[in-house]
Design an enzyme around this catalytic site. Structure first.
Site, short mmCIF file in Angstrom:
data_model
loop_
_atom_site.label_atom_id
_atom_site.label_comp_id
_atom_site.label_asym_id
_atom_site.label_seq_id
_atom_site.Cartn_x
_atom_site.Cartn_y
_atom_site.Cartn_z
N ILE A 151 0.83 -1.20 0.00
CA ILE A 151 0.00 0.00 0.00
C ILE A 151 0.87 1.25 0.00
O ILE A 151 0.61 2.20 -0.76
CB ILE A 151 -0.95 -0.02 1.21
CG1 ILE A 151 -1.89 -1.22 1.13
CG2 ILE A 151 -1.76 1.28 1.28
CD1 ILE A 151 -2.70 -1.48 2.39
N ALA A 231 -4.50 1.88 8.21
CA ALA A 231 -3.86 0.58 8.49
C ALA A 231 -4.67 -0.18 9.54
O ALA A 231 -5.67 -0.82 9.22
CB ALA A 231 -2.42 0.80 8.94
N ARG A 232 -4.25 -0.09 10.79
CA ARG A 232 -4.95 -0.73 11.89
C ARG A 232 -5.03 0.25 13.05
O ARG A 232 -4.07 0.98 13.33
CB ARG A 232 -4.24 -2.02 12.34
CG ARG A 232 -4.35 -3.18 11.36
CD ARG A 232 -5.79 -3.71 11.30
NE ARG A 232 -5.94 -4.83 10.37
CZ ARG A 232 -6.31 -4.71 9.11
NH1 ARG A 232 -6.52 -3.51 8.59
NH2 ARG A 232 -6.44 -5.78 8.35
N ASP A 255 -9.62 5.71 8.93
CA ASP A 255 -10.52 4.66 8.43
C ASP A 255 -10.68 3.54 9.44
O ASP A 255 -11.48 2.63 9.22
CB ASP A 255 -9.98 4.10 7.10
CG ASP A 255 -10.94 3.11 6.45
OD1 ASP A 255 -12.15 3.41 6.40
OD2 ASP A 255 -10.49 2.03 6.01
N GLU A 260 -14.44 -0.24 16.82
CA GLU A 260 -15.28 -0.72 15.72
C GLU A 260 -16.16 -1.89 16.16
O GLU A 260 -15.69 -2.80 16.84
CB GLU A 260 -14.41 -1.17 14.55
CG GLU A 260 -13.65 -0.06 13.86
CD GLU A 260 -12.74 -0.59 12.77
OE1 GLU A 260 -13.03 -1.69 12.24
OE2 GLU A 260 -11.73 0.07 12.47
N HIS A 283 -14.01 1.91 8.01
CA HIS A 283 -13.09 0.81 7.70
C HIS A 283 -13.43 0.23 6.32
O HIS A 283 -13.69 -0.97 6.16
CB HIS A 283 -13.16 -0.28 8.77
CG HIS A 283 -11.91 -1.14 8.77
ND1 HIS A 283 -11.47 -1.81 9.89
CD2 HIS A 283 -11.02 -1.44 7.79
CE1 HIS A 283 -10.37 -2.48 9.60
NE2 HIS A 283 -10.08 -2.26 8.32
N GLY A 285 -11.36 0.84 3.53
CA GLY A 285 -10.20 1.00 2.67
C GLY A 285 -10.14 0.02 1.52
O GLY A 285 -9.80 0.37 0.39
N ALA A 286 -10.46 -1.25 1.80
CA ALA A 286 -10.36 -2.28 0.76
C ALA A 286 -11.66 -2.48 0.01
O ALA A 286 -11.75 -3.35 -0.85
CB ALA A 286 -9.94 -3.60 1.41
#
Length: 399
Positions: A151, A231-232, A255, A260, A283, A285-286
């Site tokens: 990424i 990322a995380r 994100d 969560e 969340h 991103g993907a």
């Protein structure tokens, strides 16, 4: 093979799994207790998940041999329990890299142009060109990357297209690699934080990266700088980020959050999202169709390879180094019972086999077995192994 898909998954992936001859059970509603029951009921060989957490009780509920994360990170899977039970864990790295990089730049542009605030005031019937005409612009700004994996590398050409300068730190980044990527090498994350106008985080969550961006990191950042995390959540100390937003005017685009919900929908709260200088997404991103199609294709590839060869692409939980200290090399005729004889000799000597492979020569008459052992066979054990008339030689060497 029987495959249980316990999250939303592209139809092309389901069709691809069925084309391999797999029995596919598709139920994206499965979570927690219902997933445990489904694993007991169906007893699949393979479990495919996206965001669903895979816990120890789930791994213990049936006879799984492989868990595939239809995405990059595996922090939602109890990898330690999977390893203890001999269950492969695989992921799909790099398939969502473009999607995540695109969202990261969406957040950067949103922070700079205050796009969400613009939209909100228009919906409230307010025209406020005066307030929103003070963006900095991206050209000439320094983008600092924390992590230059798949990424992070996708961020570089996008930054260059905006006329930005790029500096980076990554555990694997060297000055030579940075030069090849045409970016600036920095020796530590703090070096990046202190120099960048915009910081974007792209590291995997590991024990080493937990709270990598903590109080010292944010103290090093320029006042008013932008901070992006796709990322995380656990890579960032959220209390430290709260301080930075309030006290240093840091503007954040996030994100991922520590609070969560486990499900795709549900109640949510986090103190960060109540601050005016913080923009957040869910969340996602993907979550582009392009990325999900690529991930589905990779899942099918993993299952195909596993079915055809027994090997698992992208496996994340194999030992990098076993306790093996010696290598036993046995050249032998490819006959029934030869390897059983070797293993019987080792068992009687209380020598544990760590890894083994048996390679067949052309014509399928002869083979060579390479057996990694935790202790050295004695001369007596070697004589016992060589006593089999179908064995040409047996030699041992230290690893």
């Amino acid at each position: 093979m029987k495959v249980l898909v316990a999250d939303k998954f592209e139809q092309s992936g389901l069709d691809g799994l069925r084309a391999l001859g797999c029995e596919v059970i598709y139920d994206p509603s499965l979570k927690e207790e219902s997933l445990i029951e489904a694993l007991r009921l169906h007893n699949p060989d393979i479990l495919v998940v996206r965001s669903t957490k895979v816990t120890a009780p789930m791994l213990e509920a049936g006879d799984l041999s492989l868990v595939i994360r239809a995405g990059a990170g595996v922090n939602t899977i109890d990898v330690a329990t999977a390893s203890q039970r001999g269950i492969y864990v695989a992921n799909c790295p790099g398939k969502n890299a473009i999607a995540v990089a695109e969202l990261a730049f969406g957040l950067i542009l949103s922070l700079d142009r205050r796009i969400p605030d613009n939209v909100q005031q228009l919906r409230e019937g307010r025209w406020n060109k005066k307030e929103f005409s003070e963006a900095r612009g991206l050209a000439g700004q320094t983008l600092g990357l924390i992590g230059v994996g798949n990424i992070g590398r996708e961020m570089i050409p996008r930054a260059r297209a905006f006329g930005m300068r790029v500096i980076a730190w990554s555990r694997s980044l060297t000055p030579e690699t940075a030069e090849a990527l045409q970016i600036g090498y920095r020796a530590t994350p703090l070096d990046v934080a202190s120099e960048a106008d915009i910081v974007s985080v792209h590291v995997a969550l590991t024990p080493e990266t937990h709270h990598l961006c903590g109080r010292a990191f944010f103290e090093a950042m320029k006042p008013g700088a932008y901070f992006i995390n796709t990322a995380r959540a656990e890579v960032v100390d959220e209390e430290a980020l709260l301080w930075a937003v309030r006290e240093k005017g840091i503007r954040a685009g996030l994100d991922v959050f520590s609070t969560e919900p486990a499900a795709a929908e549900g109640a949510f709260d986090n103190p960060l999202v109540h601050l005016p200088n913080v923009y957040g997404t869910h969340h996602i991103g993907a979550s582009t169709r392009q990325a999900q199609e690529a991930i589905a294709e990779e899942v099918v590839n993993i299952v195909r390879t596993y079915m055809q060869t027994g090997h698992v692409p992208n496996v994340v939980n194999l030992a990098k180094r076993t306790p093996a200290r010696y290598l036993l090399v046995v050249r032998h005729l490819d006959r029934v019972g030869v390897l059983a004889h070797v293993f019987d000799c080792l068992r009687e000597a209380q020598i544990n086999v760590q890894e083994t492979e048996n390679i067949i020569f052309e014509g399928a008459e002869a083979a060579v077995a390479r057996i990694q052992l935790d202790s050295e066979p004695s001369a007596e054990v070697l004589r016992a192994i060589r006593s089999n008339p179908n064995i040409f030689s047996a030699v041992v060497m230290p690893l």
